[in-house]
Design a protein around this motif. Structure first.
Motif, PDB file in Angstrom:
ATOM      1  N   ARG A   1       1.057   7.561  14.422  1.00 27.02           N
ATOM      2  CA  ARG A   1       0.339   7.760  15.688  1.00 27.02           C
ATOM      3  C   ARG A   1       0.817   9.013  16.408  1.00 27.02           C
ATOM      4  O   ARG A   1       0.015   9.813  16.905  1.00 27.02           O
TER       5      ARG A   1
ATOM      6  N   THR B   1       3.778   3.034  11.522  1.00 24.21           N
ATOM      7  CA  THR B   1       2.532   3.191  12.276  1.00 24.21           C
ATOM      8  C   THR B   1       2.734   4.073  13.504  1.00 24.21           C
ATOM      9  O   THR B   1       1.857   4.864  13.869  1.00 24.21           O
ATOM     10  N   GLU B   2       3.899   3.962  14.143  1.00 19.83           N
ATOM     11  CA  GLU B   2       4.179   4.794  15.318  1.00 19.83           C
ATOM     12  C   GLU B   2       4.471   6.243  14.914  1.00 19.83           C
ATOM     13  O   GLU B   2       4.085   7.185  15.618  1.00 19.83           O
TER      14      GLU B   2
ATOM     15  N   ILE C   1      -0.081   6.083   3.032  1.00 19.23           N
ATOM     16  CA  ILE C   1       0.732   4.934   3.425  1.00 19.23           C
ATOM     17  C   ILE C   1       1.126   4.142   2.186  1.00 19.23           C
ATOM     18  O   ILE C   1       0.299   3.824   1.334  1.00 19.23           O
TER      19      ILE C   1
ATOM     20  N   ILE D   1       5.551   1.595   6.039  1.00 18.38           N
ATOM     21  CA  ILE D   1       5.239   1.021   7.351  1.00 18.38           C
ATOM     22  C   ILE D   1       6.474   0.396   7.992  1.00 18.38           C
ATOM     23  O   ILE D   1       6.777   0.628   9.156  1.00 18.38           O
TER      24      ILE D   1
ATOM     25  N   ASP E   1      -4.297  -4.881   8.118  1.00 20.12           N
ATOM     26  CA  ASP E   1      -3.222  -3.890   8.101  1.00 20.12           C
ATOM     27  C   ASP E   1      -3.731  -2.568   7.538  1.00 20.12           C
ATOM     28  O   ASP E   1      -3.404  -1.493   8.030  1.00 20.12           O
TER      29      ASP E   1
ATOM     30  N   SER F   1      -6.000  -0.918  10.071  1.00 18.92           N
ATOM     31  CA  SER F   1      -5.205  -0.377  11.175  1.00 18.92           C
ATOM     32  C   SER F   1      -4.578   0.954  10.784  1.00 18.92           C
ATOM     33  O   SER F   1      -4.607   1.929  11.552  1.00 18.92           O
ATOM     34  N   GLY F   2      -4.000   1.023   9.597  1.00 21.63           N
ATOM     35  CA  GLY F   2      -3.373   2.265   9.139  1.00 21.63           C
ATOM     36  C   GLY F   2      -4.365   3.398   9.005  1.00 21.63           C
ATOM     37  O   GLY F   2      -4.107   4.529   9.433  1.00 21.63           O
TER      38      GLY F   2
ATOM     39  N   TYR G   1      -4.085   4.720   1.207  1.00 22.14           N
ATOM     40  CA  TYR G   1      -3.267   3.525   1.374  1.00 22.14           C
ATOM     41  C   TYR G   1      -2.992   2.967  -0.015  1.00 22.14           C
ATOM     42  O   TYR G   1      -3.921   2.761  -0.790  1.00 22.14           O
TER      43      TYR G   1
ATOM     44  N   THR H   1       3.074   0.651   1.326  1.00 16.79           N
ATOM     45  CA  THR H   1       3.563  -0.551   2.013  1.00 16.79           C
ATOM     46  C   THR H   1       3.324  -1.815   1.201  1.00 16.79           C
ATOM     47  O   THR H   1       2.490  -1.841   0.292  1.00 16.79           O
TER      48      THR H   1
ATOM     49  N   LEU I   1      -5.507   4.695  12.366  1.00 15.30           N
ATOM     50  CA  LEU I   1      -4.501   5.510  13.041  1.00 15.30           C
ATOM     51  C   LEU I   1      -4.475   6.939  12.513  1.00 15.30           C
ATOM     52  O   LEU I   1      -3.847   7.814  13.119  1.00 15.30           O
TER      53      LEU I   1
END
Length: 220
Positions: A62, A58-59, A75, A50, A84, A87-88, A96, A77, A91
């Motif tokens: 996205r 994240t971008e 992900i 991240i 968090d 959110s991941g 995770y 992180t 997206l």
């Protein structure tokens, strides 16, 4: 497989783990560079940090999903807060895992995501008498081990994951070679010929489609 991680020590350990298991894995350290790469290149799996320079993970995620790219994303992180993680996942991440990591768990989760993308319920591909175990990187034909080199294993897995779909020579090269290697299209052809010989007598057929690439299918 692509690892997007700017921590050199962690990245080296992750890459060593996957290379030891017979995976072809590349690395990017910068989010913006990774985003530019992903516009033109495709991977079986992305392992995405991240906190990245250039562009946050994240971008990167996205933008990947906005382009309609459905590559599995795991992900990786240090952020452990539930918001968090939510959110991941919202997206478009598929899984995770929180640092510090257990490398056995990371490898198992990666296998599960690649299996899911290929529509496989287990680590085994079974095509008649040909059995390939993704976790063990082992193939047998009628119960007898096939003597496969690392490159053969990468290539076999690429074809089994794409049964019935044409793979261009460039796609094949992306699947079985890393950034540090500079294969020629002739080297790709030789790799396919070598694997085809080792699969003689099996129901899996590797066909050359002139001008397009290769397709793996099952003999009637």
């Amino acid at each position: 497989m692509l690892l997007i991680e700017d921590n050199d020590e962690l990245a080296e350990m992750v890459m060593d783990r996957f290379l030891a298991e017979g995976h072809a894995i590349d690395r990017e350290t910068d989010g913006a560079q990774a985003d530019a790469l992903l516009i033109h290149s495709h991977f079986d799996l992305l392992i995405l940090d991240i906190n990245l320079p250039g562009l946050p993970g994240t971008e990167v995620l996205r933008r990947l999903r906005a382009r309609g790219d459905r590559t599995p994303v795991l992900i990786l992180t240090a952020r452990s807060e539930i918001d968090d993680r939510i959110s991941g996942l919202d997206l478009g991440a598929d899984d995770y895992i929180i640092k510090p990591i257990d490398f056995r768990e990371l490898a198992a989760r990666a296998r599960a995501l690649v299996r899911r993308r290929a529509g496989q319920a287990s680590n085994q591909f079974v095509v008649g008498g040909l059995v390939y175990d993704r976790a063990a990187k082992r193939a047998t034909l009628d119960g007898v081990d096939l003597e496969l080199r690392s490159r053969d294993v990468h290539l076999l897995e690429a074809f089994l994951s794409s049964l019935g779909r044409v793979l261009s020579k460039e796609e094949v090269a992306d699947r079985i070679y890393t950034f540090e290697e500079t294969p020629t299209l002739n080297a790709v052809e030789q790799a396919v010929v070598r694997l085809r010989r080792k699969l003689e007598g099996s129901p899996l057929r590797l066909r050359t489609i002139r001008g397009l690439g290769y397709i793996a299918d099952v003999r009637d």
